[in-house]
Write a protein that holds these residues in place. Sequence first.
Motif, short mmCIF file in Angstrom:
data_model
loop_
_atom_site.label_atom_id
_atom_site.label_comp_id
_atom_site.label_asym_id
_atom_site.label_seq_id
_atom_site.Cartn_x
_atom_site.Cartn_y
_atom_site.Cartn_z
N ARG A 111 0.82 -1.22 0.00
CA ARG A 111 0.00 0.00 0.00
C ARG A 111 0.85 1.27 0.00
O ARG A 111 0.33 2.36 -0.19
CB ARG A 111 -0.93 0.01 1.22
N THR A 112 2.14 1.11 0.23
CA THR A 112 2.98 2.31 0.28
C THR A 112 4.37 2.06 -0.28
O THR A 112 4.82 0.90 -0.37
CB THR A 112 3.09 2.83 1.73
N GLY A 146 3.62 8.95 2.89
CA GLY A 146 3.71 7.51 2.59
C GLY A 146 3.58 6.68 3.85
O GLY A 146 2.58 6.77 4.58
N SER A 147 4.60 5.88 4.16
CA SER A 147 4.58 5.03 5.36
C SER A 147 4.68 5.82 6.65
O SER A 147 4.66 5.23 7.74
CB SER A 147 5.77 4.06 5.30
N ASP A 167 -0.91 12.77 3.31
CA ASP A 167 -0.81 11.98 2.08
C ASP A 167 -2.19 11.93 1.42
O ASP A 167 -3.21 11.97 2.10
CB ASP A 167 -0.31 10.55 2.36
N SER A 169 -3.12 9.34 -0.31
CA SER A 169 -3.51 7.94 -0.37
C SER A 169 -3.98 7.43 0.99
O SER A 169 -3.20 7.38 1.95
CB SER A 169 -2.32 7.10 -0.86
N ALA A 172 -1.85 4.42 1.96
CA ALA A 172 -0.54 4.75 2.57
C ALA A 172 -0.74 5.19 4.02
O ALA A 172 0.02 4.80 4.91
CB ALA A 172 0.14 5.85 1.76
N GLU A 230 5.39 -0.88 -6.47
CA GLU A 230 5.08 0.21 -5.54
C GLU A 230 3.91 1.02 -6.13
O GLU A 230 3.74 1.05 -7.36
CB GLU A 230 6.31 1.11 -5.35
N SER A 234 3.15 7.11 -5.82
CA SER A 234 4.30 7.43 -4.97
C SER A 234 5.47 7.97 -5.77
O SER A 234 6.36 8.63 -5.24
CB SER A 234 4.82 6.18 -4.25
#
Length: 307
Positions: A111-112, A146-147, A167, A169, A172, A230, A234
């Motif tokens: 997911r990230t 991201g993460s 983010d 997402s 993420a 990925e 991203s």
Amino acid sequence: MKASASTLFRGSRNFRTLGEWLNHAVALYDQHGLAVGQVASSPHDEALYLLLRTLDLPLESPASVLRRKLTPEQTDQIKDVLAKRILDRTPAAYLTREAFLGEYRFYVDERTIIPRSYFLEIIPGQLDDWLPKDLRPKRVVDVCTGSGCLAVLLAHHFPETKVDAIDLSADALAVAQINVEAHGLEDRLRLFESDVFDSVPRARYDVILSNPPYEPSAHVDAMPLEYHREPRMSLDGGKDGLVIIRKLLAQARERLQPHGIVMIEVGGLREAMDKEFAALDLHWLHTHDGADCVCVIHAQRLRAARI
Ligand SMILES: C[S@@+](CC[C@H](N)C(=O)[O-])C[C@H]1O[C@@H](n2cnc3c(N)ncnc32)[C@H](O)[C@@H]1O
């Protein structure tokens, strides 16, 4: 001819030790043209990491670990993980569900993006030099988190500071939430789902830091398969790579304290940035490998340039 698990392991029947499997893995990385760079800088280092983790052995094991005799079950585990890495091109970090930035460990999955950033070097080594002496930042933000890895690094670097992380997402951010909890930062680190600052409540920050998607779309198309595992968002910064960076810089002025700074990692876009944002007189930070692809901009400069 397409490789299969049986062709990968032809000739391995007599392997007894971890060292023999490591040599074989390195040869397979080479034969199959695997891309490294997401978790290690060489096939040897990545394969060693992957095999140690697969067998649940400490990463700091002495060299003698390579003489260790493997059980049939351990051999099967190694075959299984190498087949996934080589035939499916699954990045090592998605197989082990972890990635490191320096001493800090992060949970990751598909997911990230897998953390890798020059901010690992810049946050502890250079960030403070750009802030007023003795300032204790009240609020900093990681845009495109991201993460959550860089937001977590910021929170560890500034132990009394409130950290926001943004983010677009939701996937993420679900991973980031796991990392915020794993690092015990729920009280100080807030996550926002937002297109850059669009949906983030008004606040002024001492530091805006970002490692945004900056690859031109055509570069992403041409990247090795591992990078296509990925999330595309991203990496893909639009036709010229600058789409998110433009938006971030357009919004930054209204979000910065008068003494504040923006720091952005831009990969190969240094020349394009210098051209498009000449009025900002970008300062490029030196990093150990000479990539020098992180720039810093003072709030006053943004104001003077009316960006
Ligand atoms: C290069 S990754 C960086 C992730 C993390 N900061 C790191 O260093 O590992 C860029 C991140 O930007 C996010 N992103 C893409 N477009 C965005 C947007 N318009 N607004 C906010 N985040 C965005 C992606 O979802 C991705 O997580």
